[in-house]
Design a protein around this motif. Structure first.
Motif, short mmCIF file in Angstrom:
data_model
loop_
_atom_site.label_atom_id
_atom_site.label_comp_id
_atom_site.label_asym_id
_atom_site.label_seq_id
_atom_site.Cartn_x
_atom_site.Cartn_y
_atom_site.Cartn_z
N ALA A 1 0.84 -1.20 0.00
CA ALA A 1 0.00 0.00 0.00
C ALA A 1 0.87 1.25 0.00
CB ALA A 1 -0.92 0.01 1.22
N LEU A 2 0.32 2.33 -0.53
CA LEU A 2 0.99 3.62 -0.50
C LEU A 2 0.79 4.24 0.88
CD1 LEU A 2 2.47 5.96 -2.02
CD2 LEU A 2 0.19 6.83 -2.59
N LEU A 3 1.88 4.58 1.53
CA LEU A 3 1.87 5.28 2.82
C LEU A 3 2.26 6.73 2.57
CD1 LEU A 3 1.91 5.51 5.96
CD2 LEU A 3 4.28 4.66 5.85
N LYS A 4 1.44 7.67 3.05
CA LYS A 4 1.70 9.08 2.75
C LYS A 4 1.46 9.96 3.98
CE LYS A 4 1.12 12.36 -1.06
NZ LYS A 4 1.55 13.49 -0.27
N ARG A 5 2.24 11.03 4.05
CA ARG A 5 2.04 12.06 5.06
C ARG A 5 1.84 13.39 4.33
NH1 ARG A 5 8.39 12.41 7.13
NH2 ARG A 5 9.25 13.14 5.15
#
Length: 302
Positions: A62-66
């Motif tokens: 999965a794409l993890l983003k902040r």
């Protein structure tokens, strides 16, 4: 009496696992300092929400983003470094789930958080909440959906998949105070075989958590996704939009239909001062992923 144990986020790199530290960017563990996103493997393992740089049994990529203005990222850049109080540092990073509910008519359900809530009051989000011990991610999403809206989705009436992971910190900007809550939120797309009219007939929202809700159509959702918190401009927002959007407001045990200016959904997070009614930054991230998946599905069709 103590409530159920909440699942905390653990980070594993190169085979070694450790609890994620409150106030330290989890996303930054997996990406260079100047970047704000990384693809990770995630899943529940022995009561922990695990993020890893390598796949593990039962994990999902999965794409993890902040956000670009992530308070944890800013804390790491502060000189001299800012020390968080011990009671915060020891809290750990909690795991959460949010459900982007898509109807057979193509609408998405968003709810406005009650004004009495201590985190993100009056902000529009999908239904969601904490991961408790011994829960699977989908179970969390379905439980929170039912608790907040009264909707129970029967098995066989929906499909689902992971959209992405969002690092959420409250307050959302360091200029508005030190972090008090820190989560990694798994956004799940749940596609119902029912129309929004069918689901609406079963809505029984909880006023303690929800002050309003709306079944938003794709053009408005596209406009929301195009707004960029922390940017100087709104982004590529579609020009032709309705002036208002129909919502259902809750008050004193009753509900009423009313109109909300579409511009309210396009508000961005202020850098200072009181927050405004808006769609959360994480929700915009999830909507962008949802729109991308619609485009990919359309391109895959002959």
């Amino acid at each position: 009496m103590a409530g159920p144990a909440r699942v905390l986020v653990h980070v594993r790199r190169g085979g070694a696992g450790r609890p994620a530290r409150f106030g330290q960017s989890v996303t930054g563990t997996f990406c260079p300092t100047h970047e704000d996103a990384a693809v990770v493997s995630c899943g529940l393992e022995r009561g922990r929400f695990l993020l890893s740089d390598v796949a593990f049994p039962g994990s999902t990529a999965a794409l993890l983003k902040r956000p670009s203005f992530c308070p944890a990222k800013r804390l790491e850049e502060e000189q001299p470094p800012v020390a968080l109080p011990a009671e915060l540092r020891d809290r750990g990073v909690a795991a959460g789930v949010a459900v982007l509910l898509q109807t057979s008519t193509g609408r998405i359900l968003l709810t406005r958080r009650a004004s009495t809530l201590s985190i993100f009051p009056n902000v529009w989000v999908p239904p969601g909440g904490h991961v408790e011990a011994d829960e699977e991610l989908l179970d969390v999403g379905l439980r929170e959906l039912e608790e907040e809206t009264g909707l129970r989705l029967a098995a066989g009436t929906f499909s689902w998949r992971m959209l992405g992971l969002w690092e959420s910190i409250y307050p959302p900007m360091l200029s508005r105070g030190l972090p008090r809550r820190h989560h990694i939120v798994a956004y799940l797309l749940v596609v119902s075989a029912e129309s929004h009219e069918q689901l609406e007939a079963r809505m029984r929202p909880s006023e303690s958590e929800v002050s309003a809700y709306a079944w938003l159509e794709p053009p408005v959702l596209e406009a929301i996704a195009a707004t960029e918190d922390g940017a100087e401009s709104l982004g590529n927002v579609p020009r032709v939009l309705p002036a208002t959007v129909g919502i259902t407001e809750l008050s004193n045990g009753s509900s009423s239909s009313t109109q909300l200016p579409t511009a309210t959904f396009l508000n961005t997070a202020p850098a200072e001062g009181e927050d405004v009614e808006r769609v959360s930054t994480g929700t915009k991230f999830a909507l962008r992923l949802w729109l991308e998946s619609l485009g990919e599905r359309g391109r895959a069709q002959p």
